[in-house]
Write a protein that holds these residues in place. Sequence first.
Motif, PDB file in Angstrom:
ATOM      1  N   SER A 224      42.148  40.059  36.711  1.00 58.04           N
ATOM      2  CA  SER A 224      42.001  38.775  36.652  1.00 58.04           C
ATOM      3  C   SER A 224      43.650  38.073  36.549  1.00 58.04           C
ATOM      4  O   SER A 224      44.185  38.247  35.622  1.00 58.04           O
ATOM      5  N   GLU A 226      44.314  34.111  36.185  1.00 57.63           N
ATOM      6  CA  GLU A 226      43.871  32.848  36.000  1.00 57.63           C
ATOM      7  C   GLU A 226      44.360  31.699  35.801  1.00 57.63           C
ATOM      8  O   GLU A 226      45.535  31.898  35.149  1.00 57.63           O
ATOM      9  N   TYR A 253      40.589  36.982  41.318  1.00 58.95           N
ATOM     10  CA  TYR A 253      39.762  38.183  40.752  1.00 58.95           C
ATOM     11  C   TYR A 253      39.946  39.474  41.849  1.00 58.95           C
ATOM     12  O   TYR A 253      39.736  39.162  42.864  1.00 58.95           O
ATOM     13  N   GLN A 346      34.865  35.083  37.471  1.00 64.03           N
ATOM     14  CA  GLN A 346      34.672  36.176  36.809  1.00 64.03           C
ATOM     15  C   GLN A 346      34.827  37.370  37.941  1.00 64.03           C
ATOM     16  O   GLN A 346      34.824  37.148  39.247  1.00 64.03           O
ATOM     17  N   LEU A 347      34.921  38.704  37.556  1.00 65.23           N
ATOM     18  CA  LEU A 347      34.813  39.687  38.185  1.00 65.23           C
ATOM     19  C   LEU A 347      33.252  39.858  38.742  1.00 65.23           C
ATOM     20  O   LEU A 347      32.709  39.557  37.991  1.00 65.23           O
TER      21      LEU A 347
END
Length: 365
Positions: A224, A226, A253, A346-347
């Motif tokens: 990730s 971000e 991601y 998110q993943l």
Amino acid sequence: MKSKKKKLGYGLLGILIFLLAIRIALPYGIKWYLNNRVLNDMDTYTGSVTDVDLALYRGAYAIDSLRFVKKGVELEKDFIVVPRLDLSVQWKALFDGEIVGEIETYDPVINFAFSEEEDNSQTGTEEDWTEIVKRLIPIKINRFSMNNGTIALTNVIAEPATDFPLEKFNLEILNIQNVKEEEAEALPSKIKVSGYASNFRGNLKAEADAMLLKRIPDFDYNLSFEGIDITSLNPLFKHYAGMDAEEGTVSLYSELVLKDGDYEGYLKPIVKDMKIFAWKEENRKLGQFITEFFSQGIKEIFENQPREQFATRIPIEGDLNDPKIDIWTTIISSLVNAYIDAFEYQLDGTVDFDGVVQNMETNKS
């Protein structure tokens, strides 16, 4: 009788003085050996250390101010600078019947420079660093870590010049030599990475399981990246798309499995509050005005309006010599985000090593 005791005492004292002299001289001998027989005996780079400290009680020695500089060029920064490096026997591995070592580095700096001109580049690919490590510590390395490091990439592409410094970089690789082999685990080594990209103001985190004892390692990673300030990417946008962005952030991601040179996974970029077009912008040419105007319109079509985010999921698969990207699935994913179900920051958790390997074997049969 007393004379014999005196002789014995003098003998023990002499042995003690001799051992003490060796202990005092040993760091200087190791320093001389490293500077003249190891670090100065490289093909493309040359190295040096300023001091060596011994800790014989734990089978370790520490190196102060380790530097590597590329030969025959005048680059602004050294290739590698490590203020403190600790090399020691990994005592925990002894209980597993293996004699292996570990390397711990503190505040290291690695300056990669990429250029079409050899004199302006330093990538480290010109040297066999495994041999250097073997000569620094003559046993196999089972653990490696970087603490509070900096990795700088300069001129990643020739035009425009782009700097990518990754700061507060922490890396830990465990069980490199597969000392703890539990039920023939396919990916025994554990890798953790974190860092902060100061130019882009983005935070990087990654974890991976790997088999490193192969020419092409197998691995399963989650990544990730971000909060990247999208305006920091404007030099790339201008070069490749003829436009720039006014504001916004992007988060990335990714999950990916690599097995025997074949890989499968995805990239999921999510762009938040992106603004491309502004009516008033200094020194903007007509072509850029038109490009940004229509790009803003296309972005609005593919944007999830309640969340003000543009996102897609890019599936990637193939082998290292033949990468493939499914364009239509990528477009459909962006429409799903815009009109059906907005993607989360998110993943996805959809890439599993065993499942991917089974799928690869099915496709080959």
